[in-house]
Scaffold this active site. Structure first.
Site, mmCIF file in Angstrom:
data_model
loop_
_atom_site.group_PDB
_atom_site.id
_atom_site.type_symbol
_atom_site.label_atom_id
_atom_site.label_comp_id
_atom_site.label_asym_id
_atom_site.label_seq_id
_atom_site.Cartn_x
_atom_site.Cartn_y
_atom_site.Cartn_z
ATOM 1 N N GLU A 60 0.853 -1.180 0.000
ATOM 2 C CA GLU A 60 0.000 0.000 0.000
ATOM 3 C C GLU A 60 0.899 1.244 0.000
ATOM 4 O O GLU A 60 1.939 1.275 0.649
ATOM 5 C CB GLU A 60 -0.869 -0.017 1.254
ATOM 6 N N LYS A 135 -10.477 0.172 -0.625
ATOM 7 C CA LYS A 135 -10.359 -0.131 0.797
ATOM 8 C C LYS A 135 -11.679 0.142 1.517
ATOM 9 O O LYS A 135 -12.184 1.268 1.533
ATOM 10 C CB LYS A 135 -9.240 0.718 1.398
ATOM 11 N N CYS A 168 -4.347 -3.377 4.191
ATOM 12 C CA CYS A 168 -3.841 -2.902 5.481
ATOM 13 C C CYS A 168 -4.855 -3.066 6.611
ATOM 14 O O CYS A 168 -5.144 -4.170 7.050
ATOM 15 C CB CYS A 168 -3.382 -1.464 5.337
#
Length: 359
Positions: A60, A135, A168
């Site tokens: 990321e 995300k 993440c």
């Protein structure tokens, strides 16, 4: 059999490389494109060293870095597809590999009125985008990305391995792993820009989620210091039994490479019994149900009240979460820029609620 230590792959194995790219600190589109060219060169160079490599994964923020300046974030936000994905597609086609690339951010549909998305693309060895993931759970309160609106996705990846991507902080929520796995994902890719102090927890959670969901996990994390955060690295490839096949240290430009067996994970899911979590969750207590003469499938219904509430009454589920945490997004004792602090009445109500809960 999945394995680690060689540079090859076979018709039954997908050769996966995670590349531990140092976190860049960039400010302009010119710098972003210069950095993207470095990533393209890495794709082609790494394929020379790992001829069996079918897929390479970058962390990321590896393309654009974290734009701590809001104007720079909007100025460098890109369209997908667009010039950056074209560059990555050409590199993948030339090298004959698949790749996962981070774009932070992708322009919102109402750009520049709304904040960008934090997005990944999975590009095949023909240079085509086969999956775009936004995300779902930005790392609040620091990240200001618009939450993703595409849900979890599964695509047929290299050699037919079913592949999902998460980003993440997404990985701190067991629900996202289970959603991907139940949709058929055999490999979950987790690019991250994770920093200290959460190293031990993040190494552990990816291993645990691999075990709980009978899924391969490929983690590509950043390394280095960008002037604000220090990134702990430890990129890793994890087997579907939760054991690490290979893990980097904290070095810049580290790699790990492993061969993930396609037949192995499918055999495990079909034939494992006592630790077949995906099967047992929706066939609850099948041994006892069968012994009782009540059928062979176990109990299918969801036994978890909060999950039922979340689906049928999201606002009530939110209130339930606030009852055991707090009702405001800001915290008075530790203000964060851009997040409103609770007003005095809210603070007094929160203190009263905590006192009543303690009594």
């Amino acid at each position: 059999m999945s394995r680690h230590g060689d540079i090859s792959s076979s018709p039954d194995t997908v050769g996966v490389c995670v590349f531990q790219y140092p976190m860049p600190r960039l400010h302009t589109n010119e710098e972003v494109f210069e950095n993207a060219k470095k990533i393209c060169d890495i794709v082609k160079g790494t394929k020379m060293g790992l001829p069996g490599m079918d897929l390479i994964v970058f962390p990321e923020y590896s393309t654009m870095g974290i734009m701590y300046d809001r104007d720079e974030m909007f100025d460098t936000a890109c369209a997908i597809p667009g010039p950056l994905t074209d560059m990555f597609g050409e590199a993948c086609k030339e090298a004959g590999v698949w790749g996962v690339f981070s774009l932070t951010g992708e322009q919102h549909e109402e750009h520049p009125k709304k904040n960008p998305y934090n997005t990944l693309v999975l590009i095949n060895d023909q240079g085509e985008i086969v999956q775009k993931y936004r995300k779902l759970l930005p790392w609040t309160p620091i990240e200001g990305w618009t939450p993703g609106n595409l849900g979890t996705l599964v695509a047929e990846g290299p050699k037919g391995m079913k592949t999902s991507m998460i980003i993440c902080d997404d990985g701190n929520y067991p629900e996202i792993w289970r959603d991907c796995a139940m949709k058929g994902a055999e490999l979950i890719i987790r690019p991250q820009g994770y920093m200290y102090p959460a190293k031990d927890q993040q190494v552990q959670v990816s291993k645990t989620m691999a075990w709980c969901n009978q899924v391969y996990v490929a983690v590509a994390n950043a390394s280095g210091f960008d002037g604000v955060y220090t990134y702990f690295g430890h990129s890793a490839i994890i087997g579907a039994d939760g054991r690490t096949l290979g893990e980097c240290g904290t070095e810049d430009n580290g790699i790990q490479y492993a061969q993930l067996s396609i037949s192995g994970i499918r055999d495990s899911r079909a034939n494992d019994q006592s630790q077949n979590q995906l099967f047992k969750l929706t066939h609850r207590g099948y041994s006892g149900v069968y012994a009782n003469g009540d059928g062979e499938k176990g109990v299918a219904e969801c036994p978890f009240d909060w999950y039922k509430t979340w689906v049928t009454n999201p606002k009530l589920a939110q209130e339930m979460a606030e009852k055991v945490t707090r009702s405001t997004i800001g915290v008075a004792c530790c203000p964060v820029a851009g997040i409103p602090s609770p007003n005095k009445e809210e603070e007094e109500l929160l203190e009263l609620t905590n006192e009543l809960d303690l009594s």
